[in-house]
Write a protein that holds these residues in place. Structure first.
Motif, mmCIF file in Angstrom:
data_model
loop_
_atom_site.group_PDB
_atom_site.id
_atom_site.type_symbol
_atom_site.label_atom_id
_atom_site.label_comp_id
_atom_site.label_asym_id
_atom_site.label_seq_id
_atom_site.Cartn_x
_atom_site.Cartn_y
_atom_site.Cartn_z
ATOM 1 N N TYR A 1 5.406 -1.939 1.541
ATOM 2 C CA TYR A 1 4.011 -1.852 1.116
ATOM 3 C C TYR A 1 3.396 -0.502 1.483
ATOM 4 N N TYR A 2 3.853 0.006 2.628
ATOM 5 C CA TYR A 2 3.334 1.314 3.042
ATOM 6 C C TYR A 2 3.657 2.370 1.986
ATOM 7 N N TYR A 3 4.924 2.398 1.540
ATOM 8 C CA TYR A 3 5.294 3.423 0.567
ATOM 9 C C TYR A 3 4.637 3.175 -0.800
ATOM 10 N N PHE A 4 4.444 1.917 -1.117
ATOM 11 C CA PHE A 4 3.743 1.581 -2.366
ATOM 12 C C PHE A 4 2.307 2.143 -2.304
ATOM 13 N N ALA A 5 1.622 1.888 -1.195
ATOM 14 C CA ALA A 5 0.254 2.394 -1.035
ATOM 15 C C ALA A 5 0.237 3.915 -1.011
ATOM 16 N N LEU A 6 1.227 4.492 -0.323
ATOM 17 C CA LEU A 6 1.283 5.953 -0.222
ATOM 18 C C LEU A 6 1.474 6.578 -1.597
ATOM 19 N N ALA A 7 2.386 5.986 -2.383
ATOM 20 C CA ALA A 7 2.647 6.527 -3.719
ATOM 21 C C ALA A 7 1.364 6.516 -4.547
ATOM 22 N N LEU A 8 0.651 5.394 -4.519
ATOM 23 C CA LEU A 8 -0.584 5.292 -5.311
ATOM 24 C C LEU A 8 -1.635 6.277 -4.806
ATOM 25 N N ALA A 9 -1.770 6.367 -3.469
ATOM 26 C CA ALA A 9 -2.778 7.272 -2.904
ATOM 27 C C ALA A 9 -2.458 8.718 -3.258
ATOM 28 N N LEU A 10 -1.153 9.080 -3.211
ATOM 29 C CA LEU A 10 -0.780 10.459 -3.529
ATOM 30 C C LEU A 10 -1.050 10.773 -5.004
ATOM 31 N N VAL A 11 -0.783 9.795 -5.874
ATOM 32 C CA VAL A 11 -1.109 10.003 -7.288
ATOM 33 C C VAL A 11 -2.608 10.269 -7.434
ATOM 34 N N ALA A 12 -3.409 9.444 -6.740
ATOM 35 C CA ALA A 12 -4.865 9.602 -6.844
ATOM 36 C C ALA A 12 -5.301 10.969 -6.308
#
Lengths: 294, 341
Positions: free
Chosen positions: B184-195
């Motif tokens: 979940y951490y990497y999922f959140a990180l991926a989305l945050a980095l895209v944003a």
């Protein structure tokens, strides 16, 4: 399917019901429109402050046995004082010349008030029961409770009192002068910051009165303001921001629309009617029915 | 007309301190900085072993996503939305409906949810800005929109009405559900980095320059030939699409949604608070704000015990204090101090 004859029979009671609720909406919206008209700010915490007033009435009744109508003499000045202090010491310093900041600060206020309320009063809804709660009056076939009729009369009387205040007192004249042209008012010696705070205070005093008339037939919960804040905005937008007559007519209209919407679409979906009107009016006639175009 | 306060003015403006230009401006520097932050955050699970801390960072990154989404419209575009929950909820419900009623894997929900969020943003922007809504009026319309959708979700059968929707537990990357906290951490990180990358693009692109021009003086921007309405509609669409992705993340993380959770005002407040605390109209503001707020709420929980209402009240206090005393946000405060020290 709902029988159309059945709807026909329910129409008049729904109309009366809508009008009595609408008078309360008008009173709440009057406070909002006064604040907007003078300070040009949208008081986002209006609903939460109504909730504060409702809890005040509740506590006075439960702890001290003070009748909701007698509580008017305590709650109205109390809300007035809160309003003066809030505007002078919290809202005004945050403005920095931008309307958006006021919007954010009043949003912050509503978050604080609401969550403190749900912490201290828990989230359950509460009601009071007075000797006259179940007294009914028959108005040509529409049976309506006595407190609702009183609320209707009281709300209209409060609107009238406010109109007199604005028209024929020095304070009213000062408020109207500041609303029209704050700089000019300052030049002729009006203490503009004081008038701002007084206007905000009077706006909240309207909430105090509304709360006293509302509680005998309504309930209070920390979230009770939510419903009212959007409805009050709808009334104000419908009637025209800053217009008194507009608020009165808008309030009655919204009350009726809500009541009829509930009758035709059901309780849950019926609430949508008000919001749809709100959005449509904002889009097509942002000056409202009685407001002037800027 | 009042002159716009210096909140979120472009660093290219003459009065911006040079330190701000160097740290927050400059395309290449900015990309390099984002890359560094991304790498540091990607390595964090190697150091952060405790589940508690990893959950904390996961939720802060999720909050960064919401804040960045709001910031594109509110910060770079100057249009304050009080109802961003409308996009969040649309994303979450799209994901849930595709999984529960159509049996599709969760990643389709992420794509479809973002697309629907973007379309809803375009539609909301088009009707609002075509009719010249600005400032408070725009905030009110967005708020009313979120309420309308909350009531609809509460009333129609295919959203589960008031009961809400629950998705099946199915672990696996294609289902966007993970057994470990790291997943979940990497999922959140991926989305945050895209944003953040999208924010950085907005900040440095021609589109972003036009958006800032419209924010600072719409009439002047129009006079220069900028199609202000189209620019604002595009910003709303972009913002809505990212916000909807946040809704999908919420669904995958908590496995359960209901109308109040995803269309309610709490989501809208969370989205706007981060950027205001961190720095409106900056790329890193939402990140700084999200972590600062997560920290504050963690400390508050420890000090006050489990009293969610009190920590929410604290958020309100923070909002008032920030707007009153630090309208430029924490991010700028730090940088400016640094220059003078």
């Amino acid at each position: 399917m709902i029988d159309s004859a059945l709807i026909g029979a329910a129409l008049w009671p729904a109309l009366v019901n809508g009008l009595t609720m609408g008078a309360i909406y008008a009173l709440i919206a009057l406070g909002l429109t006064l604040i907007y008209g003078v300070l040009h700010i949208i008081n986002f915490a209006h609903g939460s402050l109504l909730m504060v007033a409702l809890y005040a009435v509740l506590v006075l009744f439960e702890r001290l046995g003070i009748d909701p109508y007698a509580a008017l003499v305590v709650v109205v000045p109390g809300m007035f004082g809160i309003g003066y202090v809030l505007q002078r010491f919290v809202i005004n310093p945050a403005r920095h010349g931008r309307d958006e900041n006021t919007l954010l600060v009043t949003l912050g206020l509503s978050i604080v008030i609401e969550n403190l309320a749900s912490h201290f009063f828990k989230t359950d809804t509460r009601q009071i029961e007075t000797a006259y709660t179940f007294m009914m009056v028959d108005l040509a076939g529409a049976v309506i409770s006595m407190p609702r009729l009183l609320a209707f009369a009281g709300a209209l009387a409060s609107c009238l009192a406010l109109a007199v205040l604005m028209r024929s007192t020095d304070l009213g004249r000062a408020i109207r002068a500041v609303a029209r042209e704050a700089q000019g008012a300052r030049v002729v010696g009006i203490d503009v910051d004081h008038v701002f705070a007084m206007s905000f205070a009077i706006g909240l005093a309207c909430l105090g009165a509304a709360a006293c008339f509302l509680l005998p037939t309504y309930y209070v919960s920390p979230q009770v303001g939510h419903g009212f804040v959007l409805i009050a905005f709808t009334v104000v937008v419908l009637g025209g921001m800053g217009s008194f007559t507009g608020s009165l007519v808008g309030g009655l209209l919204v009350g009726v629309i809500e009541s009829l919407g509930g009758l035709l679409l059901g309780e849950s979906l019926g609430q949508i009617g008000v919001f749809v009107i709100f959005i449509v009016i904002l889009l097509f006639r942002p000056a409202g029915l009685f407001g002037q175009r800027t | 007309m009042h002159t716009p306060a210096p909140i979120g003015r472009t660093p290219a403006a003459a009065d911006a301190p040079p330190a701000v230009v160097h740290l927050l401006g400059g395309t290449r520097r900015s990309i390099r900085l984002l890359g560094l932050i991304g790498m540091a955050l990607a390595c964090a699970p190697l150091v952060v072993r405790s589940e508690f801390h990893l959950t904390f960072m996961t939720l802060a990154l999720y909050s960064t996503l919401l804040g960045s989404a709001w910031n594109i419209l509110g910060g770079f575009g100057g249009q304050y939305s009080f109802g961003h929950a409308v996009f969040f909820g649309l994303g979450a419900y799209t994901g849930a409906i595709l999984q529960v009623h159509a049996g599709l894997p969760a990643w389709t929900g992420l794509l479809a949810g973002s697309a629907i969020g973007g379309a809803a943003g375009a539609a909301l922007g088009a009707i609002s800005f075509r009719y010249g809504l600005r400032g408070s009026y725009f905030a009110l319309v967005t708020l009313a929109m979120a309420e309308v959708f909350r009531i609809i979700a509460n009333s129609v059968p295919f959203t589960g009405a008031g009961v809400g929707m629950m998705i099946e537990l199915r672990s696996g990357p294609a289902d966007l559900q993970f057994e470990s906290r790291q997943g979940y951490y990497y999922f959140a990180l991926a989305l945050a980095l895209v944003a953040l990358a999208v924010s950085s693009w907005v900040r440095h692109s021609r589109f972003g320059a036009a958006l800032a021009a419209v924010r600072d003086n719409e009439d002047a921007a129009r006079a220069l030939g900028i199609d202000a309405t189209r620019i604002k509609v595009a910003a709303t669409a972009l913002s809505g699409s990212l916000m909807a992705a946040g809704g999908v993340f919420y669904l995958q993380y908590f496995h359960y949604i209901d109308p109040m959770l995803v269309f309610g005002p709490a989501v809208s407040v969370e989205a706007l608070l981060g950027p205001i605390v961190g720095g409106l109209g900056t790329v890193l503001g939402p990140l700084i704000g999200a972590f600062a707020l997560a920290l504050v709420s963690q400390v508050a929980t420890q000090a006050l015990g489990q009293a969610p209402a009190l920590s929410m009240a604290l958020y309100g206090v923070i909002l008032i204090v920030m707007v009153t005393f630090l309208p430029r946000g924490l991010g700028r405060l730090r940088l400016r101090r640094g220059r003078h020290a």
